[in-house]
Design a protein around this motif. Structure first.
Motif, PDB file in Angstrom:
ATOM      1  N   ALA A 183      13.501   9.526 -23.324  1.00 35.92           N
ATOM      2  CA  ALA A 183      12.212   9.294 -22.657  1.00 35.92           C
ATOM      3  C   ALA A 183      12.408   8.968 -21.184  1.00 35.92           C
ATOM      4  CB  ALA A 183      11.468   8.168 -23.358  1.00 35.92           C
ATOM      5  N   GLN A 184      13.414   8.145 -20.876  1.00 35.54           N
ATOM      6  CA  GLN A 184      13.682   7.785 -19.482  1.00 35.54           C
ATOM      7  C   GLN A 184      14.142   8.991 -18.681  1.00 35.54           C
ATOM      8  OE1 GLN A 184      16.537   4.687 -20.076  1.00 35.54           O
ATOM      9  NE2 GLN A 184      15.001   3.130 -20.566  1.00 35.54           N
ATOM     10  N   THR A 185      14.971   9.838 -19.307  1.00 30.18           N
ATOM     11  CA  THR A 185      15.422  11.054 -18.649  1.00 30.18           C
ATOM     12  C   THR A 185      14.241  11.964 -18.318  1.00 30.18           C
ATOM     13  OG1 THR A 185      17.617  11.029 -19.685  1.00 30.18           O
ATOM     14  CG2 THR A 185      16.782  13.170 -18.949  1.00 30.18           C
ATOM     15  N   ALA A 186      13.325  12.100 -19.258  1.00 32.33           N
ATOM     16  CA  ALA A 186      12.145  12.940 -19.031  1.00 32.33           C
ATOM     17  C   ALA A 186      11.343  12.436 -17.841  1.00 32.33           C
ATOM     18  CB  ALA A 186      11.273  12.968 -20.289  1.00 32.33           C
ATOM     19  N   GLU A 187      11.231  11.113 -17.701  1.00 33.08           N
ATOM     20  CA  GLU A 187      10.483  10.540 -16.577  1.00 33.08           C
ATOM     21  C   GLU A 187      11.168  10.861 -15.251  1.00 33.08           C
ATOM     22  OE1 GLU A 187       8.765   6.203 -15.021  1.00 33.08           O
ATOM     23  OE2 GLU A 187       9.807   6.367 -16.945  1.00 33.08           O
ATOM     24  N   GLN A 230      15.774   3.664 -11.860  1.00 30.54           N
ATOM     25  CA  GLN A 230      16.099   4.927 -11.209  1.00 30.54           C
ATOM     26  C   GLN A 230      14.875   5.446 -10.436  1.00 30.54           C
ATOM     27  OE1 GLN A 230      18.245   7.370  -9.695  1.00 30.54           O
ATOM     28  NE2 GLN A 230      19.375   6.953 -11.583  1.00 30.54           N
ATOM     29  N   SER A 231      13.691   5.244 -11.002  1.00 29.65           N
ATOM     30  CA  SER A 231      12.461   5.636 -10.315  1.00 29.65           C
ATOM     31  C   SER A 231      12.334   4.926  -8.970  1.00 29.65           C
ATOM     32  CB  SER A 231      11.235   5.307 -11.178  1.00 29.65           C
ATOM     33  OG  SER A 231      11.258   5.999 -12.403  1.00 29.65           O
ATOM     34  N   VAL A 232      12.655   3.627  -8.963  1.00 27.98           N
ATOM     35  CA  VAL A 232      12.575   2.853  -7.723  1.00 27.98           C
ATOM     36  C   VAL A 232      13.569   3.390  -6.700  1.00 27.98           C
ATOM     37  CG1 VAL A 232      12.953   0.569  -6.686  1.00 27.98           C
ATOM     38  CG2 VAL A 232      11.716   0.781  -8.856  1.00 27.98           C
ATOM     39  N   ALA A 233      14.787   3.706  -7.160  1.00 26.50           N
ATOM     40  CA  ALA A 233      15.807   4.223  -6.243  1.00 26.50           C
ATOM     41  C   ALA A 233      15.370   5.557  -5.640  1.00 26.50           C
ATOM     42  CB  ALA A 233      17.143   4.370  -6.974  1.00 26.50           C
ATOM     43  N   ILE A 234      14.750   6.421  -6.446  1.00 29.18           N
ATOM     44  CA  ILE A 234      14.263   7.702  -5.932  1.00 29.18           C
ATOM     45  C   ILE A 234      13.080   7.483  -4.998  1.00 29.18           C
ATOM     46  CG2 ILE A 234      13.183   9.890  -6.577  1.00 29.18           C
ATOM     47  CD1 ILE A 234      14.822   9.805  -9.168  1.00 29.18           C
ATOM     48  N   LEU A 238       5.175  10.210  -6.936  1.00 26.89           N
ATOM     49  CA  LEU A 238       6.244  10.568  -7.868  1.00 26.89           C
ATOM     50  C   LEU A 238       5.788  10.593  -9.323  1.00 26.89           C
ATOM     51  CD1 LEU A 238       9.404   8.630  -6.567  1.00 26.89           C
ATOM     52  CD2 LEU A 238       9.023  11.102  -6.558  1.00 26.89           C
ATOM     53  N   SER A 239       4.513  10.266  -9.551  1.00 25.32           N
ATOM     54  CA  SER A 239       3.991  10.146 -10.920  1.00 25.32           C
ATOM     55  C   SER A 239       4.746   9.079 -11.702  1.00 25.32           C
ATOM     56  CB  SER A 239       4.065  11.498 -11.655  1.00 25.32           C
ATOM     57  OG  SER A 239       3.345  12.491 -10.964  1.00 25.32           O
ATOM     58  N   SER A 240       5.093   7.992 -11.026  1.00 30.83           N
ATOM     59  CA  SER A 240       5.833   6.909 -11.666  1.00 30.83           C
ATOM     60  C   SER A 240       4.931   6.119 -12.605  1.00 30.83           C
ATOM     61  CB  SER A 240       6.412   5.967 -10.610  1.00 30.83           C
ATOM     62  OG  SER A 240       6.977   4.822 -11.212  1.00 30.83           O
ATOM     63  N   GLN A 241       5.523   5.620 -13.689  1.00 33.12           N
ATOM     64  CA  GLN A 241       4.781   4.848 -14.674  1.00 33.12           C
ATOM     65  C   GLN A 241       4.953   3.339 -14.477  1.00 33.12           C
ATOM     66  OE1 GLN A 241       5.710   6.259 -18.629  1.00 33.12           O
ATOM     67  NE2 GLN A 241       5.534   8.403 -18.031  1.00 33.12           N
ATOM     68  N   ILE A 242       5.519   2.917 -13.356  1.00 31.24           N
ATOM     69  CA  ILE A 242       5.654   1.488 -13.078  1.00 31.24           C
ATOM     70  C   ILE A 242       4.262   0.917 -12.799  1.00 31.24           C
ATOM     71  CG2 ILE A 242       6.622  -0.220 -11.496  1.00 31.24           C
ATOM     72  CD1 ILE A 242       8.957   1.697 -11.058  1.00 31.24           C
ATOM     73  N   ALA A 243       3.889  -0.119 -13.556  1.00 27.28           N
ATOM     74  CA  ALA A 243       2.522  -0.636 -13.513  1.00 27.28           C
ATOM     75  C   ALA A 243       2.211  -1.386 -12.227  1.00 27.28           C
ATOM     76  CB  ALA A 243       2.261  -1.536 -14.724  1.00 27.28           C
ATOM     77  N   SER A 244       3.164  -2.181 -11.743  1.00 28.46           N
ATOM     78  CA  SER A 244       2.891  -3.025 -10.575  1.00 28.46           C
ATOM     79  C   SER A 244       4.052  -2.977  -9.599  1.00 28.46           C
ATOM     80  CB  SER A 244       2.656  -4.474 -11.004  1.00 28.46           C
ATOM     81  OG  SER A 244       2.596  -5.336  -9.874  1.00 28.46           O
ATOM     82  N   GLN A 290       0.825  -1.208   0.000  1.00 28.77           N
ATOM     83  CA  GLN A 290       0.000   0.000   0.000  1.00 28.77           C
ATOM     84  C   GLN A 290       0.857   1.254   0.000  1.00 28.77           C
ATOM     85  OE1 GLN A 290      -2.432   0.421   3.517  1.00 28.77           O
ATOM     86  NE2 GLN A 290      -3.894   1.760   2.499  1.00 28.77           N
ATOM     87  N   ILE A 291       1.883   1.274   0.834  1.00 28.16           N
ATOM     88  CA  ILE A 291       2.782   2.434   0.900  1.00 28.16           C
ATOM     89  C   ILE A 291       3.570   2.567  -0.397  1.00 28.16           C
ATOM     90  CG2 ILE A 291       4.799   3.405   2.072  1.00 28.16           C
ATOM     91  CD1 ILE A 291       3.747   2.083   4.654  1.00 28.16           C
ATOM     92  N   ALA A 292       4.015   1.428  -0.953  1.00 22.01           N
ATOM     93  CA  ALA A 292       4.773   1.461  -2.205  1.00 22.01           C
ATOM     94  C   ALA A 292       3.943   2.071  -3.326  1.00 22.01           C
ATOM     95  CB  ALA A 292       5.221   0.044  -2.577  1.00 22.01           C
ATOM     96  N   ARG A 293       2.677   1.677  -3.423  1.00 23.15           N
ATOM     97  CA  ARG A 293       1.818   2.247  -4.461  1.00 23.15           C
ATOM     98  C   ARG A 293       1.627   3.749  -4.258  1.00 23.15           C
ATOM     99  NH1 ARG A 293      -0.918  -2.847  -4.023  1.00 23.15           N
ATOM    100  NH2 ARG A 293      -2.287  -2.014  -2.394  1.00 23.15           N
ATOM    101  N   ARG A 294       1.468   4.166  -3.004  1.00 24.14           N
ATOM    102  CA  ARG A 294       1.282   5.594  -2.725  1.00 24.14           C
ATOM    103  C   ARG A 294       2.520   6.397  -3.092  1.00 24.14           C
ATOM    104  NH1 ARG A 294       3.103   8.428   1.245  1.00 24.14           N
ATOM    105  NH2 ARG A 294       3.453   6.646   2.630  1.00 24.14           N
ATOM    106  N   VAL A 295       3.694   5.872  -2.743  1.00 26.93           N
ATOM    107  CA  VAL A 295       4.938   6.587  -3.035  1.00 26.93           C
ATOM    108  C   VAL A 295       5.146   6.714  -4.544  1.00 26.93           C
ATOM    109  CG1 VAL A 295       7.447   6.400  -2.919  1.00 26.93           C
ATOM    110  CG2 VAL A 295       6.089   6.030  -0.868  1.00 26.93           C
TER     111      VAL A 295
END
Length: 263
Positions: free
Chosen positions: A180-184, A153-157, A133-139, A124-129
């Motif tokens: 594209a990854q840099t923009a994310e 890098q998104s996960v590390a942040i 961050l507006s992350s595009q990771i699906a699951s 639950q906390i992982a999904r909220r975080v």
């Protein structure tokens, strides 16, 4: 009418660090406010990573003062930095490919109910975080081995937010990433600022620095060599300070403590 200047979240004053005969940092000053991205730039061996490691508690300065909210602090270790609300993402990321996103976010800080892992609460906390961050990771159950470099890098942040930090240090977060990854990742940095954090961004990429940096601080040969307003300063002026084509006097105290630009 006198406008009261806010106290920086983080302030380093007169920081010096030697490695034998090499002066890595000499009398370096840096301020970081809430809702501010401070880009730290400089050529190789300018002292950027050394300063980041001092803020992160990996290295101890030989001279100088570190303050949090205007109060002097000691940062003798990464755990001490964490306790002070300082989180750092170095270039190696220190993530585990065989674990999923949730397990990586809570690695070493797992939540338990008694002796049993509380997987539901961590998910639950992982999904909220990730949403923050507006992350595009699906699951949050996707193994890191299946993610792109930008998503890793998104996960590390995202992992930095698990400890509710106030200051985040990012060391070359867009290195070797696609456009594209840099923009994310830049979106994540902007979200950190919107969430009220102070961010130190170390980068060689002038486009990235000028895209998200409210203020750009230049180090040259371990010394301050210029402070610039990110959105309005051209790359040529910054590069001149980095290369020494233009030697810039350290900013005055009034400039260093000026109200940060809000976006």
């Amino acid at each position: 009418m006198i406008t009261e200047v806010p106290v920086p979240l983080l302030s380093v004053r007169g920081i010096g660090k030697r490695f034998g005969a090499v002066e890595a940092l000499v009398d370096v000053d840096l301020d970081v406010h809430a809702h501010e991205v401070v880009a730290l730039v400089g050529d190789n061996a300018a002292g950027k990573s050394t300063l980041a490691k001092i803020v992160a508690g990996v290295l101890t300065p030989d001279t100088g003062l570190i303050e949090i909210d205007g109060a002097p602090v000691q940062v003798p270790s990464p755990s001490a930095a964490h306790d002070l609300g300082i989180a750092t993402v170095f270039q190696d990321l220190a993530v585990c490919d065989n674990l999923d996103v949730t397990a990586n976010l809570f690695l070493g800080r797992e939540l338990r109910t008694g002796r049993v892992l509380d997987d539901g609460r961590m998910e639950q906390i992982a999904r909220r975080v990730l949403r923050d961050l507006s992350s595009q990771i699906a699951s949050v159950r996707t193994p890191l081995s299946q993610l792109s470099a930008g998503q890793r890098q998104s996960v590390a942040i995202a992992r930095t937010l698990i400890g509710n930090p106030r200051i985040v240090v990012l060391d070359e977060p867009t290195a070797s990433l696609s456009v594209a990854q840099t923009a994310e990742v830049l979106v994540h940095i902007e979200r950190l600022r919107e969430l009220g954090l102070g961010v130190i961004l170390i980068s060689h990429n002038m486009n990235d620095v000028r895209a998200v940096g409210d203020r750009i601080e230049v180090l040259r040969h371990g010394r301050n060599n210029g402070s610039f307003h990110g959105p309005s300063t051209g790359s040529e002026e910054i590069i001149a300070a980095i290369t020494g084509a233009r030697m810039v006097a350290p900013p005055s105290a009034s400039h260093r403590h000026a109200m940060p630009t809000m976006r």
